[in-house]
Design a protein around this motif. Structure first.
Motif, PDB file in Angstrom:
ATOM      1  N   LEU A   1       0.832  -1.205   0.000  1.00 11.54           N
ATOM      2  CA  LEU A   1       0.000   0.000   0.000  1.00 11.54           C
ATOM      3  C   LEU A   1       0.865   1.252   0.000  1.00 11.54           C
ATOM      4  O   LEU A   1       0.492   2.294  -0.536  1.00 11.54           O
ATOM      5  N   GLN A   2       2.036   1.144   0.612  1.00  7.94           N
ATOM      6  CA  GLN A   2       3.009   2.247   0.611  1.00  7.94           C
ATOM      7  C   GLN A   2       4.399   1.627   0.604  1.00  7.94           C
ATOM      8  O   GLN A   2       4.663   0.714   1.389  1.00  7.94           O
ATOM      9  N   ALA A   3       5.234   2.099  -0.332  1.00  6.48           N
ATOM     10  CA  ALA A   3       6.549   1.475  -0.511  1.00  6.48           C
ATOM     11  C   ALA A   3       7.658   2.453  -0.153  1.00  6.48           C
ATOM     12  O   ALA A   3       7.600   3.631  -0.523  1.00  6.48           O
ATOM     13  N   ASP A   4       8.650   1.934   0.574  1.00  3.76           N
ATOM     14  CA  ASP A   4       9.764   2.807   0.955  1.00  3.76           C
ATOM     15  C   ASP A   4      11.041   1.995   1.142  1.00  3.76           C
ATOM     16  O   ASP A   4      11.744   2.159   2.130  1.00  3.76           O
ATOM     17  N   ALA A   5      11.296   1.063   0.244  1.00  7.93           N
ATOM     18  CA  ALA A   5      12.475   0.178   0.268  1.00  7.93           C
ATOM     19  C   ALA A   5      12.280  -0.977   1.248  1.00  7.93           C
ATOM     20  O   ALA A   5      11.898  -0.776   2.400  1.00  7.93           O
ATOM     21  N   GLY A   6      12.563  -2.177   0.752  1.00  6.21           N
ATOM     22  CA  GLY A   6      12.424  -3.359   1.597  1.00  6.21           C
ATOM     23  C   GLY A   6      11.015  -3.929   1.557  1.00  6.21           C
ATOM     24  O   GLY A   6      10.600  -4.619   2.499  1.00  6.21           O
ATOM     25  N   THR A   7      10.291  -3.701   0.470  1.00  9.56           N
ATOM     26  CA  THR A   7       8.900  -4.188   0.450  1.00  9.56           C
ATOM     27  C   THR A   7       8.846  -5.705   0.323  1.00  9.56           C
ATOM     28  O   THR A   7       7.937  -6.331   0.854  1.00  9.56           O
ATOM     29  N   ARG A   8       9.820  -6.315  -0.385  1.00  9.48           N
ATOM     30  CA  ARG A   8       9.721  -7.777  -0.546  1.00  9.48           C
ATOM     31  C   ARG A   8       9.936  -8.479   0.788  1.00  9.48           C
ATOM     32  O   ARG A   8       9.312  -9.506   1.049  1.00  9.48           O
ATOM     33  N   VAL A   9      10.783  -7.915   1.666  1.00  2.38           N
ATOM     34  CA  VAL A   9      10.986  -8.569   2.966  1.00  2.38           C
ATOM     35  C   VAL A   9       9.800  -8.302   3.898  1.00  2.38           C
ATOM     36  O   VAL A   9       9.347  -9.199   4.608  1.00  2.38           O
ATOM     37  N   ALA A  10       9.266  -7.084   3.840  1.00  2.00           N
ATOM     38  CA  ALA A  10       8.080  -6.774   4.664  1.00  2.00           C
ATOM     39  C   ALA A  10       6.915  -7.662   4.214  1.00  2.00           C
ATOM     40  O   ALA A  10       6.129  -8.154   5.039  1.00  2.00           O
ATOM     41  N   ALA A  11       6.812  -7.885   2.896  1.00  2.00           N
ATOM     42  CA  ALA A  11       5.738  -8.715   2.346  1.00  2.00           C
ATOM     43  C   ALA A  11       5.870 -10.158   2.845  1.00  2.00           C
ATOM     44  O   ALA A  11       4.881 -10.778   3.249  1.00  2.00           O
ATOM     45  N   LEU A  12       7.095 -10.670   2.835  1.00  2.00           N
ATOM     46  CA  LEU A  12       7.320 -12.039   3.317  1.00  2.00           C
ATOM     47  C   LEU A  12       6.972 -12.167   4.800  1.00  2.00           C
ATOM     48  O   LEU A  12       6.361 -13.156   5.224  1.00  2.00           O
ATOM     49  N   ASN A  13       7.370 -11.160   5.581  1.00  2.14           N
ATOM     50  CA  ASN A  13       7.072 -11.196   7.019  1.00  2.14           C
ATOM     51  C   ASN A  13       5.564 -11.210   7.260  1.00  2.14           C
ATOM     52  O   ASN A  13       5.059 -11.942   8.117  1.00  2.14           O
ATOM     53  N   ALA A  14       4.845 -10.381   6.475  1.00  5.91           N
ATOM     54  CA  ALA A  14       3.384 -10.313   6.630  1.00  5.91           C
ATOM     55  C   ALA A  14       2.757 -11.630   6.168  1.00  5.91           C
ATOM     56  O   ALA A  14       1.860 -12.166   6.836  1.00  5.91           O
ATOM     57  N   ALA A  15       3.231 -12.173   5.045  1.00  4.78           N
ATOM     58  CA  ALA A  15       2.658 -13.410   4.502  1.00  4.78           C
ATOM     59  C   ALA A  15       2.838 -14.562   5.483  1.00  4.78           C
ATOM     60  O   ALA A  15       1.930 -15.377   5.702  1.00  4.78           O
ATOM     61  N   SER A  16       4.006 -14.616   6.095  1.00  3.39           N
ATOM     62  CA  SER A  16       4.314 -15.687   7.025  1.00  3.39           C
ATOM     63  C   SER A  16       3.378 -15.648   8.247  1.00  3.39           C
ATOM     64  O   SER A  16       2.841 -16.681   8.683  1.00  3.39           O
ATOM     65  N   VAL A  17       3.123 -14.448   8.766  1.00  3.34           N
ATOM     66  CA  VAL A  17       2.196 -14.313   9.908  1.00  3.34           C
ATOM     67  C   VAL A  17       0.762 -14.621   9.459  1.00  3.34           C
ATOM     68  O   VAL A  17       0.007 -15.284  10.183  1.00  3.34           O
ATOM     69  N   ALA A  18       0.400 -14.190   8.255  1.00  2.23           N
ATOM     70  CA  ALA A  18      -0.951 -14.458   7.744  1.00  2.23           C
ATOM     71  C   ALA A  18      -1.171 -15.969   7.586  1.00  2.23           C
ATOM     72  O   ALA A  18      -2.258 -16.481   7.848  1.00  2.23           O
ATOM     73  N   LEU A  19      -0.141 -16.694   7.162  1.00  2.00           N
ATOM     74  CA  LEU A  19      -0.239 -18.163   7.044  1.00  2.00           C
ATOM     75  C   LEU A  19      -0.485 -18.784   8.416  1.00  2.00           C
ATOM     76  O   LEU A  19      -1.311 -19.685   8.574  1.00  2.00           O
ATOM     77  N   ALA A  20       0.256 -18.293   9.414  1.00  2.00           N
ATOM     78  CA  ALA A  20       0.061 -18.807  10.777  1.00  2.00           C
ATOM     79  C   ALA A  20      -1.351 -18.474  11.253  1.00  2.00           C
ATOM     80  O   ALA A  20      -2.033 -19.306  11.860  1.00  2.00           O
ATOM     81  N   ASP A  21      -1.829 -17.266  10.935  1.00  6.11           N
ATOM     82  CA  ASP A  21      -3.178 -16.837  11.333  1.00  6.11           C
ATOM     83  C   ASP A  21      -4.238 -17.720  10.673  1.00  6.11           C
ATOM     84  O   ASP A  21      -5.297 -17.975  11.252  1.00  6.11           O
ATOM     85  N   ALA A  22      -3.932 -18.209   9.460  1.00  7.92           N
ATOM     86  CA  ALA A  22      -4.875 -19.092   8.752  1.00  7.92           C
ATOM     87  C   ALA A  22      -4.787 -20.534   9.282  1.00  7.92           C
ATOM     88  O   ALA A  22      -5.540 -21.397   8.839  1.00  7.92           O
ATOM     89  N   GLY A  23      -3.851 -20.788  10.184  1.00  9.19           N
ATOM     90  CA  GLY A  23      -3.711 -22.129  10.757  1.00  9.19           C
ATOM     91  C   GLY A  23      -3.015 -23.108   9.828  1.00  9.19           C
ATOM     92  O   GLY A  23      -3.168 -24.324   9.974  1.00  9.19           O
ATOM     93  N   ILE A  24      -2.252 -22.607   8.869  1.00  2.63           N
ATOM     94  CA  ILE A  24      -1.529 -23.484   7.946  1.00  2.63           C
ATOM     95  C   ILE A  24      -0.321 -24.078   8.693  1.00  2.63           C
ATOM     96  O   ILE A  24       0.496 -23.311   9.227  1.00  2.63           O
ATOM     97  N   PRO A  25      -0.194 -25.418   8.731  1.00  2.00           N
ATOM     98  CA  PRO A  25       0.956 -25.987   9.443  1.00  2.00           C
ATOM     99  C   PRO A  25       2.267 -25.694   8.718  1.00  2.00           C
ATOM    100  O   PRO A  25       2.363 -25.855   7.498  1.00  2.00           O
ATOM    101  N   MET A  26       3.258 -25.247   9.490  1.00  2.91           N
ATOM    102  CA  MET A  26       4.567 -24.880   8.911  1.00  2.91           C
ATOM    103  C   MET A  26       5.682 -25.383   9.821  1.00  2.91           C
ATOM    104  O   MET A  26       5.488 -25.533  11.020  1.00  2.91           O
ATOM    105  N   LYS A  27       6.859 -25.586   9.206  1.00  4.24           N
ATOM    106  CA  LYS A  27       8.054 -25.960   9.994  1.00  4.24           C
ATOM    107  C   LYS A  27       8.433 -24.833  10.932  1.00  4.24           C
ATOM    108  O   LYS A  27       9.039 -25.034  11.970  1.00  4.24           O
ATOM    109  N   GLY A  28       8.129 -23.601  10.536  1.00  4.20           N
ATOM    110  CA  GLY A  28       8.466 -22.431  11.339  1.00  4.20           C
ATOM    111  C   GLY A  28       8.073 -21.184  10.581  1.00  4.20           C
ATOM    112  O   GLY A  28       7.687 -21.258   9.410  1.00  4.20           O
TER     113      GLY A  28
END
Ligand code: UDP
Length: 241
Positions: free
Chosen positions: A127-154
């Motif tokens: 929604l707003q970009a200021d360098a480092g969006t791909r890492v911020a996106a990965l961090n958000a996606a990873s938490v969203a997966l956990a929130d969805a209850g998707i089983p993960m190694k970590g």
């Protein structure tokens, strides 16, 4: 367009006053979207990122189904209004590349074999970009997966490191990203120590690379702590129920 500053490090400090090994402020909100199975909103410095996860659910089109495991789809999208010069809507080479490498990073932790013939769909909107969006996106996606209850190694935890004015610095700002000598986004699986993602733009010596990787891993561990705290704030009480 940002003006090119004469120097990026002045009197031993970065232009935004941060120490060389200091992250920008990070805020993580778990589950803000009620129609997604899992979601996460992250502010990382001036970056604002929303991730939504749907699934496991039936695959459409059906010919993409895999009988032994779930498929994972990841769409990184930059909103036209997220950057200084309006971005043309829709996918481009950069977003297709980021989507591919980010999907591969998350596929390395998702226990896909639990969900044959299904798909796990991950959408990330910058929604707003200021360098480092791909890492911020990965961090958000990873938490969203956990929130969805998707089983993960970590959880996957990511941050960037780079070289500016011949100095290694953690979590590049926009000016450092634009005018620095190297940019290296890294993601780790904090509880196994595995590296899930590593890209490099620019040049570093072998010695610099080793030091930069150490700094990035430290940064990722700090991000992991924040992701974990955010998830525990929403789900921690469930242990006692
Ligand atoms: N950027 C932009 N327009 C674009 C792509 C990127 O203004 O079409 C900006 C945006 O602020 C982004 C930064 O350039 O965060 C660095 O982009 P890069 O490709 O290095 O990816 P990122 O660091 O965001 O993962």
């Amino acid at each position: 367009m940002l003006q090119k500053p004469e120097r990026l490090i002045v009197d031993g400090k970065r232009l935004d006053g941060r120490a060389f090994d200091e992250l920008r402020p990070v805020k993580i909100v778990v589950g803000p979207l009620h129609r997604a199975d899992g979601s996460c909103y992250i502010e990382h410095g001036k970056n604002k990122v929303m991730a939504a996860v749907y699934g496991p659910r039936e695959v459409h089109p059906k010919h993409l189904q895999e009988v032994t495991h779930a498929i994972v789809r990841y769409r990184y999208n930059m909103a036209p209004f997220s950057v200084e010069d309006r971005k043309r809507p829709g996918p481009d080479r950069r977003s297709i590349e980021i989507s591919k490498v980010s999907r591969e990073a998350l596929e390395s932790v998702i226990l896909k074999e639990y969900f044959p013939r299904s798909t796990i769909d991950i959408f990330v909107e910058i929604l707003q970009a200021d360098a480092g969006t791909r890492v911020a996106a990965l961090n958000a996606a990873s938490v969203a997966l956990a929130d969805a209850g998707i089983p993960m190694k970590g959880l996957v935890s990511a941050c960037s490191v780079g070289k500016v004015d011949d100095t290694l610095v953690l979590d590049l700002s926009k000016e450092e990203d634009n005018y620095g000598q190297a940019d290296m986004p890294v993601a780790i699986v904090a509880n196994t120590g595995e590296i899930a993602f590593l890209q490099m733009d620019g040049h570093m010596t072998q010695e610099e690379f080793r030091k930069a990787l150490e700094m990035a891993i430290d940064g990722c561990k700090q991000i992991y702590k924040l992701q974990r705290e955010a998830l525990l704030a929403k789900y921690g009480g469930l242990e006692n129920e």
